[in-house]
Design a protein around this motif. Structure first.
Motif, PDB file in Angstrom:
ATOM      1  N   PHE A   1     -45.501  -5.910 -25.344  1.00 34.21           N
ATOM      2  CA  PHE A   1     -44.070  -6.016 -25.602  1.00 34.21           C
ATOM      3  C   PHE A   1     -43.671  -5.649 -27.027  1.00 34.21           C
ATOM      4  CE2 PHE A   1     -44.308  -8.657 -21.764  1.00 34.21           C
ATOM      5  CZ  PHE A   1     -43.240  -8.140 -21.050  1.00 34.21           C
ATOM      6  N   GLU A   2     -44.572  -5.801 -27.965  1.00 31.12           N
ATOM      7  CA  GLU A   2     -44.216  -5.551 -29.366  1.00 31.12           C
ATOM      8  C   GLU A   2     -44.756  -4.226 -29.905  1.00 31.12           C
ATOM      9  OE1 GLU A   2     -42.155  -7.294 -31.038  1.00 31.12           O
ATOM     10  OE2 GLU A   2     -41.950  -8.955 -29.624  1.00 31.12           O
ATOM     11  N   ASN A   3     -45.895  -3.793 -29.386  1.00 33.93           N
ATOM     12  CA  ASN A   3     -46.502  -2.588 -29.940  1.00 33.93           C
ATOM     13  C   ASN A   3     -47.281  -1.831 -28.862  1.00 33.93           C
ATOM     14  OD1 ASN A   3     -47.230  -0.709 -31.933  1.00 33.93           O
ATOM     15  ND2 ASN A   3     -49.111  -1.823 -32.417  1.00 33.93           N
ATOM     16  N   PRO A   4     -46.588  -1.388 -27.801  1.00 32.11           N
ATOM     17  CA  PRO A   4     -47.296  -0.700 -26.710  1.00 32.11           C
ATOM     18  C   PRO A   4     -47.872   0.632 -27.182  1.00 32.11           C
ATOM     19  CG  PRO A   4     -44.931  -0.493 -26.431  1.00 32.11           C
ATOM     20  CD  PRO A   4     -45.140  -1.453 -27.553  1.00 32.11           C
ATOM     21  N   SER A   5     -48.985   1.001 -26.563  1.00 32.15           N
ATOM     22  CA  SER A   5     -49.637   2.248 -26.949  1.00 32.15           C
ATOM     23  C   SER A   5     -49.119   3.442 -26.161  1.00 32.15           C
ATOM     24  CB  SER A   5     -51.155   2.135 -26.757  1.00 32.15           C
ATOM     25  OG  SER A   5     -51.468   1.891 -25.397  1.00 32.15           O
ATOM     26  N   ASP A   6     -48.459   3.183 -25.038  1.00 37.10           N
ATOM     27  CA  ASP A   6     -47.972   4.253 -24.181  1.00 37.10           C
ATOM     28  C   ASP A   6     -46.451   4.333 -24.285  1.00 37.10           C
ATOM     29  OD1 ASP A   6     -47.013   5.598 -21.654  1.00 37.10           O
ATOM     30  OD2 ASP A   6     -49.177   5.716 -21.286  1.00 37.10           O
ATOM     31  N   GLU A   7     -45.943   5.515 -24.549  1.00 39.04           N
ATOM     32  CA  GLU A   7     -44.499   5.706 -24.725  1.00 39.04           C
ATOM     33  C   GLU A   7     -43.720   5.296 -23.484  1.00 39.04           C
ATOM     34  OE1 GLU A   7     -41.356   9.315 -25.915  1.00 39.04           O
ATOM     35  OE2 GLU A   7     -43.499   9.720 -25.592  1.00 39.04           O
ATOM     36  N   ARG A   8     -44.309   5.491 -22.301  1.00 40.76           N
ATOM     37  CA  ARG A   8     -43.624   5.113 -21.066  1.00 40.76           C
ATOM     38  C   ARG A   8     -43.405   3.610 -20.981  1.00 40.76           C
ATOM     39  NH1 ARG A   8     -47.860   8.025 -17.213  1.00 40.76           N
ATOM     40  NH2 ARG A   8     -49.148   7.142 -18.876  1.00 40.76           N
ATOM     41  N   THR A   9     -44.362   2.836 -21.495  1.00 39.85           N
ATOM     42  CA  THR A   9     -44.206   1.382 -21.504  1.00 39.85           C
ATOM     43  C   THR A   9     -42.985   0.980 -22.306  1.00 39.85           C
ATOM     44  OG1 THR A   9     -46.600   1.050 -21.316  1.00 39.85           O
ATOM     45  CG2 THR A   9     -45.297  -0.797 -22.119  1.00 39.85           C
ATOM     46  N   GLN A  10     -42.838   1.538 -23.498  1.00 37.97           N
ATOM     47  CA  GLN A  10     -41.695   1.195 -24.345  1.00 37.97           C
ATOM     48  C   GLN A  10     -40.381   1.579 -23.677  1.00 37.97           C
ATOM     49  OE1 GLN A  10     -42.042  -0.412 -27.647  1.00 37.97           O
ATOM     50  NE2 GLN A  10     -40.024  -0.883 -26.783  1.00 37.97           N
ATOM     51  N   LYS A  11     -40.357   2.745 -23.042  1.00 36.51           N
ATOM     52  CA  LYS A  11     -39.135   3.176 -22.367  1.00 36.51           C
ATOM     53  C   LYS A  11     -38.801   2.272 -21.194  1.00 36.51           C
ATOM     54  CE  LYS A  11     -39.191   8.070 -23.633  1.00 36.51           C
ATOM     55  NZ  LYS A  11     -39.240   9.470 -23.140  1.00 36.51           N
ATOM     56  N   PHE A  12     -39.832   1.820 -20.461  1.00 35.96           N
ATOM     57  CA  PHE A  12     -39.580   0.913 -19.341  1.00 35.96           C
ATOM     58  C   PHE A  12     -39.043  -0.422 -19.853  1.00 35.96           C
ATOM     59  CE2 PHE A  12     -41.359  -2.547 -16.666  1.00 35.96           C
ATOM     60  CZ  PHE A  12     -40.511  -2.384 -15.578  1.00 35.96           C
ATOM     61  N   ILE A  13     -39.654  -0.969 -20.882  1.00 35.17           N
ATOM     62  CA  ILE A  13     -39.222  -2.246 -21.433  1.00 35.17           C
ATOM     63  C   ILE A  13     -37.799  -2.144 -21.973  1.00 35.17           C
ATOM     64  CG2 ILE A  13     -39.613  -3.890 -23.327  1.00 35.17           C
ATOM     65  CD1 ILE A  13     -42.633  -3.380 -22.909  1.00 35.17           C
ATOM     66  N   ASP A  14     -37.469  -1.006 -22.573  1.00 37.94           N
ATOM     67  CA  ASP A  14     -36.134  -0.826 -23.149  1.00 37.94           C
ATOM     68  C   ASP A  14     -35.089  -0.429 -22.112  1.00 37.94           C
ATOM     69  OD1 ASP A  14     -37.181  -1.376 -25.626  1.00 37.94           O
ATOM     70  OD2 ASP A  14     -37.386   0.727 -26.236  1.00 37.94           O
ATOM     71  N   GLY A  15     -35.517  -0.242 -20.861  1.00 34.91           N
ATOM     72  CA  GLY A  15     -34.577   0.135 -19.818  1.00 34.91           C
ATOM     73  C   GLY A  15     -34.181   1.588 -19.849  1.00 34.91           C
ATOM     74  N   GLU A  16     -34.949   2.409 -20.531  1.00 37.41           N
ATOM     75  CA  GLU A  16     -34.606   3.829 -20.675  1.00 37.41           C
ATOM     76  C   GLU A  16     -35.317   4.695 -19.639  1.00 37.41           C
ATOM     77  OE1 GLU A  16     -35.633   4.918 -24.620  1.00 37.41           O
ATOM     78  OE2 GLU A  16     -34.243   3.497 -25.573  1.00 37.41           O
ATOM     79  N   LEU A  17     -36.309   4.158 -18.995  1.00 39.05           N
ATOM     80  CA  LEU A  17     -37.106   4.957 -18.072  1.00 39.05           C
ATOM     81  C   LEU A  17     -36.391   5.065 -16.726  1.00 39.05           C
ATOM     82  CD1 LEU A  17     -39.847   6.433 -17.729  1.00 39.05           C
ATOM     83  CD2 LEU A  17     -40.741   4.307 -16.766  1.00 39.05           C
ATOM     84  N   VAL A  18     -36.076   6.271 -16.328  1.00 43.42           N
ATOM     85  CA  VAL A  18     -35.453   6.507 -15.020  1.00 43.42           C
ATOM     86  C   VAL A  18     -36.583   6.771 -14.033  1.00 43.42           C
ATOM     87  CG1 VAL A  18     -33.921   7.972 -13.670  1.00 43.42           C
ATOM     88  CG2 VAL A  18     -33.400   7.461 -16.070  1.00 43.42           C
ATOM     89  N   TYR A  19     -36.654   5.935 -12.967  1.00 47.74           N
ATOM     90  CA  TYR A  19     -37.787   6.011 -12.069  1.00 47.74           C
ATOM     91  C   TYR A  19     -37.320   6.285 -10.656  1.00 47.74           C
ATOM     92  CZ  TYR A  19     -42.547   4.947 -10.560  1.00 47.74           C
ATOM     93  OH  TYR A  19     -43.812   5.042 -10.062  1.00 47.74           O
TER      94      TYR A  19
END
Length: 254
Positions: A236-254
């Motif tokens: 949650f604070e320092n993910p290594s995968d960019e997709r994880t951060q986008k999913f957590i931030d609600g930016e990932l369109v799936y």
């Protein structure tokens, strides 16, 4: 304790997982997060040893489940419990519902008696039932008819039913998705109690706040595999995968 390694699965021509790998250890809570429809329930069915992968291995304590003979596989399955998103109880007293898991897992009777004795100083099924109901705050509901329970109470009974036979691994599929805050808090407390008893817990949840509260590690299910699995705060604070951060931030369109 329980591992899926390089698992590939498809439904017909539709791929679900491609070389998915993850696991849970004894006394650990792993939360699986990911968008709706990504395959969280399918992953739990795989880990429950009821769904065979097309390729790869699922192992429990180092034993390849699907390479074992049918008798050995059944014994392995009995070591894994599952609580579904919606409670499914019998039209019977609460105690009868909770003891059901004990009765159908008779080959584990000696182990259960030993476990119960260490926990409550007795070896009776009744004590195992009472202990499990106490964990979910329903010790006084032993004789209550299951049909009279609220939805939240019914889900707590389902949790107690799985906990009563002391599985090595407990799988939870969105266990609080329709519950009010009080019942959610009880279930989350019961998850911690299971972990304290040395049970490995995998909880699939759409609630990232819940994942952060209950989990030791988080597995992110995206793009037909686990894209990241790490300690909760790392994810949650320092993910290594960019997709994880986008999913957590609600930016990932799936």
């Amino acid at each position: 304790m329980l591992r899926a390694t390089d698992v590939t699965m498809s439904y017909g021509s539709d791929p679900v997982f491609r070389t998915l790998s993850m696991g849970v250890d004894a006394g650990e809570v792993v939360a699986v997060i990911g968008p709706s429809g990504v395959g969280k329930t399918t992953l739990l069915r795989l880990l429950s040893l009821s769904l065979e992968p097309d390729e790869g291995a699922v192992t429990l304590d180092g034993t390849d489940v699907w390479a074992a003979d049918e008798s050995a596989r059944l014994s392995l399955r009995r070591r894994v419990g599952m609580v579904f998103q919606e409670a499914s109880l019998f039209d019977a007293p609460v105690a009868r519902n909770v003891e059901y898991g004990l009765r159908i897992r008779r080959p584990w009777r000696d182990r259960l008696r030993s476990t119960v004795a260490s926990l409550v100083g007795s070896n009776s099924t009744a004590d195992a039932v009472h202990d499990a109901l106490d964990v979910v705050g329903l010790a006084d509901a032993v004789e209550q008819d299951a049909g009279s329970l609220s939805g939240g109470e019914a889900q707590r009974v389902s949790f107690a039913r799985a906990l009563a036979y002391q599985p090595d691994v407990l799988l939870l599929d969105e266990p609080t998705s329709d519950l009010d805050p009080r019942n959610t808090a009880v279930i989350e407390s019961a998850i911690a109690a299971a972990r304290d008893r040395g049970i490995g817990v995998v909880v699939a949840t759409h609630d990232m706040h819940q994942a952060r509260r209950v989990a030791d590690r988080v597995a992110v299910l995206l793009d037909q595999g686990i894209t990241e699995m790490a300690p909760t705060e790392v994810v949650f604070e320092n993910p290594s995968d960019e997709r994880t951060q986008k999913f957590i931030d609600g930016e990932l369109v799936y």
